[in-house]
Design a protein around this motif. Structure first.
Motif, short mmCIF file in Angstrom:
data_model
loop_
_atom_site.label_atom_id
_atom_site.label_comp_id
_atom_site.label_asym_id
_atom_site.label_seq_id
_atom_site.Cartn_x
_atom_site.Cartn_y
_atom_site.Cartn_z
N ASP A 97 -33.77 -64.49 -31.32
CA ASP A 97 -33.07 -65.29 -30.31
C ASP A 97 -34.05 -65.74 -29.22
O ASP A 97 -35.24 -65.42 -29.25
CB ASP A 97 -31.90 -64.51 -29.71
N ASP A 98 -33.54 -66.50 -28.25
CA ASP A 98 -34.40 -67.05 -27.19
C ASP A 98 -35.07 -65.95 -26.37
O ASP A 98 -36.24 -66.06 -26.01
CB ASP A 98 -33.58 -67.95 -26.27
N GLN A 99 -34.32 -64.90 -26.07
CA GLN A 99 -34.88 -63.83 -25.26
C GLN A 99 -36.01 -63.12 -26.00
O GLN A 99 -37.07 -62.85 -25.43
CB GLN A 99 -33.79 -62.83 -24.88
N LEU A 101 -37.89 -64.38 -28.38
CA LEU A 101 -39.01 -65.32 -28.47
C LEU A 101 -39.76 -65.40 -27.15
O LEU A 101 -40.99 -65.39 -27.11
CB LEU A 101 -38.49 -66.70 -28.88
N SER A 102 -39.03 -65.45 -26.04
CA SER A 102 -39.66 -65.50 -24.73
C SER A 102 -40.46 -64.24 -24.44
O SER A 102 -41.56 -64.29 -23.90
CB SER A 102 -38.61 -65.70 -23.63
N GLU A 103 -39.91 -63.08 -24.81
CA GLU A 103 -40.62 -61.82 -24.58
C GLU A 103 -41.85 -61.70 -25.48
O GLU A 103 -42.89 -61.21 -25.06
CB GLU A 103 -39.68 -60.64 -24.81
N LEU A 107 -43.02 -66.58 -22.77
CA LEU A 107 -42.68 -67.97 -22.46
C LEU A 107 -41.85 -68.06 -21.20
O LEU A 107 -40.96 -67.23 -20.96
CB LEU A 107 -41.87 -68.58 -23.60
N ASP A 109 -39.09 -70.42 -18.95
CA ASP A 109 -37.95 -71.26 -19.36
C ASP A 109 -38.37 -72.70 -19.57
O ASP A 109 -37.91 -73.38 -20.48
CB ASP A 109 -36.83 -71.18 -18.30
N LEU A 112 -40.16 -72.99 -22.94
CA LEU A 112 -39.19 -72.86 -24.04
C LEU A 112 -38.39 -74.15 -24.19
O LEU A 112 -38.15 -74.61 -25.32
CB LEU A 112 -38.26 -71.68 -23.78
N ASP A 113 -38.00 -74.77 -23.08
CA ASP A 113 -37.28 -76.04 -23.16
C ASP A 113 -38.17 -77.14 -23.75
O ASP A 113 -37.69 -77.97 -24.53
CB ASP A 113 -36.80 -76.47 -21.77
N ARG A 116 -38.27 -76.81 -27.46
CA ARG A 116 -37.02 -77.20 -28.11
C ARG A 116 -36.85 -78.71 -28.24
O ARG A 116 -36.06 -79.17 -29.04
CB ARG A 116 -35.83 -76.63 -27.36
#
Length: 167
Positions: A97-99, A101-103, A107, A109, A112-113, A116
């Motif tokens: 999930d996004d969280q 992937l960010s961790e 990344l 926000d 990440l945007d 996308r």
């Protein structure tokens, strides 16, 4: 039940068939060579000592065939189990999930945007493997410059099929 399910190239199938035909010809030659002296005499078939010798030879052939069958079946089962474990290694990676992937890539926000958004991008990594910069290769249009959405069809074409209500 088929043990081996892979398709072979036509050349390998021809080689398989040739070796199988040669093996059958060899087996028939040995069987005829062993059984022919029993019946090839002027006094009729001999049922003396040579019959027991022939049965002993046939027993040896049977044992060799049994050992070959056991070896081939064991090899096929080993390959089947090995291919199952290989197929498990080729399963797709679990969805992150996004969280997660960010961790994982540290990344923000904004990055990440940017990832996308459609289009090609250049992703720069730092020494630890985290994403340090994302450079998009497209220009984002403002909402005023975007074309209007497509309108639905005025008269959509629908095909009605007859329904058989009989039971």
């Amino acid at each position: 039940m088929k043990i081996i399910r892979t398709r072979q190239r036509p050349f390998l199938v021809v080689i398989d068939v040739l070796f199988t035909v040669f093996a059958w010809i060899g087996l028939l030659y040995l069987l005829i060579n062993g059984l022919w002296p029993l019946f090839d005499s002027h006094a009729g078939p001999r049922l003396g000592g040579s019959a027991f010798e022939t049965l002993g030879t046939l027993q040896i052939y049977g044992w060799v065939a049994l050992v070959n069958a056991v070896v081939l079946i064991a090899w096929a089962r080993y390959q089947q189990r090995k291919s199952r474990s290989f197929a498990q290694r080729r399963l797709p990676a679990p969805v992150v999930d996004d969280q997660g992937l960010s961790e994982s890539f540290k990344l923000t926000d904004g990055r990440l945007d940017t990832l996308r958004q459609p289009g090609s991008k250049i992703i720069h990594n730092n020494q630890e493997g985290d994403i340090s910069q994302v450079v998009p290769h497209f220009h984002v249009l403002s909402p005023e410059m975007q074309p209007p959405p497509l309108a639905p069809l005025e008269r959509p074409r629908v095909i009605h099929l007859p329904v058989d209500n009989t039971v």
